[in-house]
Design an enzyme around this catalytic site. Sequence first.
Site, PDB file in Angstrom:
ATOM      1  N   GLU A  85     -37.010   7.248 -27.168  1.00  0.00           N
ATOM      2  CA  GLU A  85     -37.595   8.334 -27.953  1.00  0.00           C
ATOM      3  C   GLU A  85     -37.874   7.924 -29.390  1.00  0.00           C
ATOM      4  O   GLU A  85     -38.553   8.652 -30.125  1.00  0.00           O
ATOM      5  CB  GLU A  85     -36.640   9.536 -27.985  1.00  0.00           C
ATOM      6  N   ASP A 118     -40.599  13.520 -28.062  1.00  0.00           N
ATOM      7  CA  ASP A 118     -39.983  13.034 -29.299  1.00  0.00           C
ATOM      8  C   ASP A 118     -40.595  11.720 -29.745  1.00  0.00           C
ATOM      9  O   ASP A 118     -40.788  11.482 -30.946  1.00  0.00           O
ATOM     10  CB  ASP A 118     -38.470  12.867 -29.103  1.00  0.00           C
ATOM     11  N   CYS A 132     -40.514  11.531 -18.939  1.00  0.00           N
ATOM     12  CA  CYS A 132     -40.357  12.987 -18.883  1.00  0.00           C
ATOM     13  C   CYS A 132     -40.855  13.556 -20.202  1.00  0.00           C
ATOM     14  O   CYS A 132     -40.396  13.175 -21.277  1.00  0.00           O
ATOM     15  CB  CYS A 132     -38.911  13.392 -18.634  1.00  0.00           C
ATOM     16  N   HIS A 191     -33.664  27.726 -26.803  1.00  0.00           N
ATOM     17  CA  HIS A 191     -33.109  28.283 -25.563  1.00  0.00           C
ATOM     18  C   HIS A 191     -34.055  29.317 -24.958  1.00  0.00           C
ATOM     19  O   HIS A 191     -34.259  29.356 -23.742  1.00  0.00           O
ATOM     20  CB  HIS A 191     -31.743  28.928 -25.865  1.00  0.00           C
TER      21      HIS A 191
END
Length: 769
Positions: A605, A629, A676, A364
């Site tokens: 991913e 990922d 992305c 975060h």
Amino acid sequence: MLSTLRSIVQELNGINNLQDALDTIAARVQTAMHTEVCSVYLYDDKSGCYVLKATEGLYKSAVGQVRIAPSEGLVGLVGTREEPINLEDAQKHPRNRYFPETGEERFGSFLGVPIIHHRRVLGVIVVQETQNSRRFDEGEEAFLVTISAQLAGVIAHSEATGAIGGISISGDQARDVAFSGVAGAQGVAIGTGVVVFPPADLDSVPDKRCEDVDAEIERFRAAVSAVRDDVEQVGERLAPQLRPEEQALFEVYLRMLHDHALPGEVENRIREGLWAPGSLKAVVNQYVRHFEMMGDHYLRERAVDIRDLGRRLLSHLQEGESETPEYPERTILVSDELTPAMLGEVPQGQLAGLVSVRGSGNSHVAILARAMGVPTVMGLVDIPVAQLDGRELIVDGYEGQIFASPSTELKAFFESIIEEEQELVKGLEELRDKPCETLDGHRIPLFVNTGLITDVVRSLSHGAEGIGLYRTEVPFMINERFPSEQEQKAYYREQLEAFAPAEVTMRTLDIGGDKALTYFPIVEENPFLGWRGIRVTLDHPEVFLVQIRAMIKASEGLDNLRIMLPMISNVSEIEEAQHLIYRAWHEVRDEGYQLAMPQVGVMIEIPAAVYQVREIAARVDFVSVGSNDLTQYLLAVDRNNPRVASLYHSYHPAVLQALCQVAQDCHDVGKPVSICGELAGDPGGAILLLAMGYDALSMNASNLPRIKSVIRGIDMDMARGLLAEVLTLDSPHVIRSCVELALRKAGIGRFIRPERSGSGVRELAASRE
């Protein structure tokens, strides 16, 4: 062996001074192995030699004086070969060289073992005997190898602590001390370190001096009195429930709080000028080490009581702290684990950079830092946090490095980087409203990855054409419970309205791995291969349905919502998720909402999904590749782990081959595919993805103007030719060099970031002049 090793390591863990640590190693190993000599040589980067730093058995006057080049002597041979050398008669070896000033001509038997930390040879540890015919046996060699491996980290930490303090191995003034971690947010910052630490955490307390010794002692005595009262009250309350021998524990605590015990030693430290929390930490750690080294199991367990008492005292000290940290004009906030609340304490405009020992690029704080445009480095290894308070630091958020005690040359180098970045941003502002298309007219939309509303502001100012990835876990992470449907709707509506009528792709809740919710903990031995992404939400349809309903309701009147499913590994997950999405859509319509069914897509991913792209794409409206990922799973490298960070490479041939296959297979079944991830925001990566046929690129807002300028400076022939060339190469480093050369030839070399690391910084600076 294990008992001896444990006691040595425990003793060393409390030593911050490098020389003290080396002296202790030499003495303890000599005793443990019953040898006549034990010596430690450390490699000095500046002189390129192994320096005798500690010895038991050789002449002490030789310490710091004897220097051995890697090409000479048995010590140099051990370091060069990076393996043990065990000789019963060292005199007969052709590489043998005696140093008269050490007095080692008396010793014939020789066993040398390299000290290696993260592939770097720190030095060599040597034991010797006068008996020529004696060869150290296999058990002794194994013990010294084990000692070396265990102590490498301790030595590296002590070395770093000493270097930050300004002293190098050679005894000269240390400069440009580098630590490597994980890039959290791009950019470069130069400023002053301010160490903040969580409540009641002794290990993270920084070392500070106190100005008023008497006041500091009074503050500590008040904390001791408060803890003594707490212990007495708890003991009285629990007395009816405890046997006499159990009640004795509280008596032990009270005895330790006696003036002549722990408090007296802490006060002595304070009188030496160290502030109360730092004095408490030093004394508690000393007590803990003392108890942990005891042979009696019961006494060893008392170390736990000491730690608990230390935390209680620290907690009361912190309650009494009235002073808030002084934040310099250019604050580099440093902590063992940064929290959003810590960022909010820094006055506006004074936060220059962030350094967090723990955490990852997806935490975060990292997301918040990127939204704020604050250069950030996370996941640092072997960094003595307490030593960084008040020190001048450089944060390199591109390479994931920090530099302490920077030299004038290093500062000038990074200042030039900052100036170039500022000039580059100014020059790119005029591109905001221009289309992203190649010189020969090939158009490709540039989307942004967002998580906070602050991301939206930056994205719109940079000319984003939509949101390619909205991380819906962010509203979950900033709450202390699952957000309600109404709360989620408000979050999602902000994003959808800001970009309407452009598309906004919202990824369903993606927790697990390195993204945890405090109120929904997931504890696993291998979280990245565990319960995360779609696996969690399909197991909890009550959470999934509320989120989907909130998304759909938020899109009323806008109809620009696209829903994306993360961590898909097989088609059954898609079908199950689609069933729930259709159910939520019908429920919302039954409530009177009038809106079309949003498009549903998936993220690729997982390697398994790469080989099922055709089957997956046939069941959805669009496909998006999560390159970060996908890269870490293809390469089996945790991208947030600095120990293996050098193995994570987006230009790896296997990664590029997989990306090519995904794009081709999606187009073969007539479905659009975007990407992305960090590769989309890399100038060279964007060109390769363009040539592969990706229909859109999504990236952090700060990268968007740069990528648009790159694409507007090339044509498709150049891009396809570059892709064809790199697909024939087998090394990620060669591929990167090839791509960078192509960018320079195309006149867009200014977008290449110079690789900067440790001792190579000055050479790079010189090469730029």
